[in-house]
Enzyme design. Sequence first.
Site, PDB file in Angstrom:
ATOM      1  N   TYR A 138     -17.444   7.724 -23.602  1.00  0.00           N
ATOM      2  CA  TYR A 138     -16.999   7.913 -23.100  1.00  0.00           C
ATOM      3  C   TYR A 138     -18.150   7.887 -21.070  1.00  0.00           C
ATOM      4  CZ  TYR A 138     -15.283  11.876 -19.902  1.00  0.00           C
ATOM      5  OH  TYR A 138     -14.924  12.190 -19.580  1.00  0.00           O
ATOM      6  N   PHE A 187      -1.524  -0.790   5.572  1.00  0.00           N
ATOM      7  CA  PHE A 187      -1.148  -1.280   4.236  1.00  0.00           C
ATOM      8  C   PHE A 187      -0.511   0.200   3.862  1.00  0.00           C
ATOM      9  CE2 PHE A 187      -0.794  -1.720  -0.684  1.00  0.00           C
ATOM     10  CZ  PHE A 187       0.091  -2.913  -0.365  1.00  0.00           C
ATOM     11  N   THR A 188       0.288   0.121   3.083  1.00  0.00           N
ATOM     12  CA  THR A 188       1.005   0.885   2.337  1.00  0.00           C
ATOM     13  C   THR A 188       0.035   2.329   1.880  1.00  0.00           C
ATOM     14  OG1 THR A 188       1.595  -0.168   0.395  1.00  0.00           O
ATOM     15  CG2 THR A 188       3.286   0.030   1.879  1.00  0.00           C
ATOM     16  N   LYS A 190      -5.413  -8.044  -8.344  1.00  0.00           N
ATOM     17  CA  LYS A 190      -4.737  -9.424  -7.891  1.00  0.00           C
ATOM     18  C   LYS A 190      -5.987 -10.079  -8.148  1.00  0.00           C
ATOM     19  CE  LYS A 190      -2.533  -5.475  -5.218  1.00  0.00           C
ATOM     20  NZ  LYS A 190      -2.277  -4.299  -5.671  1.00  0.00           N
ATOM     21  N   PHE A 244       9.642   2.965  -0.330  1.00  0.00           N
ATOM     22  CA  PHE A 244       9.809   1.956  -0.738  1.00  0.00           C
ATOM     23  C   PHE A 244       9.917   2.246  -2.647  1.00  0.00           C
ATOM     24  CE2 PHE A 244       6.298   0.065  -1.477  1.00  0.00           C
ATOM     25  CZ  PHE A 244       5.226   1.134  -0.817  1.00  0.00           C
ATOM     26  N   ASP A 269     -10.776  -4.274   3.089  1.00  0.00           N
ATOM     27  CA  ASP A 269      -9.955  -3.912   1.358  1.00  0.00           C
ATOM     28  C   ASP A 269      -9.909  -5.110   1.374  1.00  0.00           C
ATOM     29  OD1 ASP A 269      -7.803  -4.452  -0.366  1.00  0.00           O
ATOM     30  OD2 ASP A 269      -6.309  -3.770   1.178  1.00  0.00           O
ATOM     31  N   ARG A 300       9.426  -6.195   2.746  1.00  0.00           N
ATOM     32  CA  ARG A 300       8.054  -5.860   3.235  1.00  0.00           C
ATOM     33  C   ARG A 300       8.959  -5.027   5.185  1.00  0.00           C
ATOM     34  NH1 ARG A 300       4.130  -3.638  -0.384  1.00  0.00           N
ATOM     35  NH2 ARG A 300       5.982  -2.532  -0.151  1.00  0.00           N
TER      36      ARG A 300
HETATM   37  N1  PM9 Z   1      -0.446  -4.139  -3.329  1.00  0.00           N
HETATM   38  C1  PM9 Z   1       1.402  -4.688  -3.553  1.00  0.00           C
HETATM   39  O1  PM9 Z   1       2.359  -5.644  -4.613  1.00  0.00           O
HETATM   40  C2  PM9 Z   1       0.671  -2.946  -4.998  1.00  0.00           C
HETATM   41  C3  PM9 Z   1       1.388  -1.477  -4.636  1.00  0.00           C
HETATM   42  S1  PM9 Z   1       2.497  -1.634  -3.737  1.00  0.00           S
HETATM   43  C4  PM9 Z   1       3.470  -2.532  -3.934  1.00  0.00           C
HETATM   44  O2  PM9 Z   1       0.741  -5.865  -2.367  1.00  0.00           O
HETATM   45  C5  PM9 Z   1      -4.106  -4.298  -0.734  1.00  0.00           C
HETATM   46  C6  PM9 Z   1      -4.067  -4.449   0.574  1.00  0.00           C
HETATM   47  C7  PM9 Z   1      -2.798  -4.097  -1.715  1.00  0.00           C
HETATM   48  C8  PM9 Z   1      -2.538  -3.443  -2.988  1.00  0.00           C
HETATM   49  C9  PM9 Z   1      -1.954  -2.850  -3.591  1.00  0.00           C
HETATM   50  C10 PM9 Z   1      -3.398  -1.755  -2.456  1.00  0.00           C
HETATM   51  C11 PM9 Z   1      -3.986  -0.334  -3.821  1.00  0.00           C
HETATM   52  C12 PM9 Z   1      -4.446  -2.213  -1.252  1.00  0.00           C
HETATM   53  N2  PM9 Z   1      -4.557  -2.797  -0.200  1.00  0.00           N
HETATM   54  O3  PM9 Z   1      -1.892  -1.419  -6.390  1.00  0.00           O
HETATM   55  O4  PM9 Z   1      -3.232   0.474  -6.137  1.00  0.00           O
HETATM   56  O5  PM9 Z   1      -1.991  -5.298  -1.656  1.00  0.00           O
HETATM   57  O6  PM9 Z   1      -4.450  -1.366  -7.113  1.00  0.00           O
HETATM   58  O7  PM9 Z   1      -3.781  -1.422  -4.663  1.00  0.00           O
HETATM   59  C13 PM9 Z   1       0.234  -3.937  -3.741  1.00  0.00           C
HETATM   60  P1  PM9 Z   1      -3.586  -0.743  -6.295  1.00  0.00           P
END
Ligand code: PM9
Length: 459
Positions: free
Chosen positions: A74, A126-127, A260, A451, A217, A384
């Site tokens: 843990y 970014f979303t 990623k 979305f 980011d 997008r």
């Molecule tokens: N990006 C993408 O598919 C997954 C979620 S939106 C469909 O591009 C950036 C630049 C990203 C991103 C996620 C996140 C969030 C932050 N910054 O998905 O929470 O492209 O690991 O990261 C997606 P998490």
Amino acid sequence: MDLSMYPAEPFRIKSVETIKMNTREERQEVIRKAGFNTFLIDSEDVYIDLLTDSGTNAMSDRQWAGMMLGDEAYAGSRNFHHLEKTVQELFGFKHVVPTHQGRGAENILSRIAIKPGQYVPGNMYFTTTRYHQESNGGIFHDIIIDEAHDASIDLPFKGNIDLNKLKALVDKVGAEQIAYVCVAITVNLAGGQPVSIANLREVYKYCQSKGIKVFMDATRCVENAYFIKEREPEFKDASIRDIVREEFSYSDGCTMSGKKDCITNIGGFLCVNDEELFTAAKELVVVFEGMPSYGGMAGRDMEAMAIGLKEAMQEEYIEHRIRQVRYLGERLMEAGVPIVEPVGGHAVFLDARRFCPHLTQSQFPAQALAAAIYVEGGVRSMERGIISAGRDKQTGHDHAPKLETVRLTIPRRVYTYTHMDYVARTVIQLFRHKEDIKGLKWAYEPKQLRFFTGRFEQL
Ligand code: PM9
């Protein structure tokens, strides 16, 4: 076609996953049941899955071996220490706070660094990032260069910040009203476009002179480094490792989606240099994620992430990665399919405005195009455009971005060039009867990040 531009896969395949194609009639039924939203299609019904490069990567034998070394204590897992040391060495930051994925890190950073009413300038929204900034009282302000909003302008560093836009905001509201500057490397929604070191340097120098912090980011920081090596003469002989370290030297910390460029399936982290911010982040991580030594990840996931991040720095890996994406883009361009230029790091973005000139933005051309691509060939992509952009928090009106795109996102180490040929053929075939694509209207609109789970009906 100059084949030397496209290096063969720098790996061989040890384990395979069977994929199969359903019929056109079945796909028509699947997309209707999914409310014309590709997020709502079952993976089993997809032939080539280009929804996202997030968490869809193929891990290496070494990463899988690392999974067996998971220390699931843990507290104080040795895998956390491995991850922490790896990130400190590769990124150069002092402190690492693990989170379950990128948005976990965004949540914590937004809570500790934004005071309600403060601005958060960034190179395109970014979303999830903007969601957390706004839900903590921040006001997102776009400072990317104008050209980034135009699909057809080809520039080497289309993700760069327009320093004059940043200066104008600071002059207007005062430096104390800026929570921090958020610099994405690369810029996802601009088409995976990179930021140059020259730009990072000048932005950081200016911010330091004003006492404003810069957070990156870092989600696709290795892909950004490849473009720097390719396009910024000063770095043509530098290693990807050194360029990544250089990128982060112009910031005070970062958020990272490990799904990623860490070549894993889950995970993330926040990095900070500042001691007070580190203390505040550790206090919050236990509320939302877990102990500061796991942050919502299993020990084995942290091990896989530490190994994956080192693999991502290998020159052959990243060269193949970027060139494979470019291969798909160039096949489409040769056939006259309109895409966002130049091809970016993780995806090819179709320009839905030019692909579907018979639809207005309020008929959701990109959403409709993504659905049509699925029906055409079982290829899953992602909207997008206006749907992803959501509504203005103050006015409630739709944000109407200039870029109305469909993203064909390439998972890392998963598909071959032949798969890219198949995808290109599908899109080109659809392009030939594009007038058949019907617009959409809302059937159900979720209140946030609409979305992901929204549903539509054909007009
Ligand atoms: N990006 C993408 O598919 C997954 C979620 S939106 C469909 O591009 C950036 C630049 C990203 C991103 C996620 C996140 C969030 C932050 N910054 O998905 O929470 O492209 O690991 O990261 C997606 P998490």
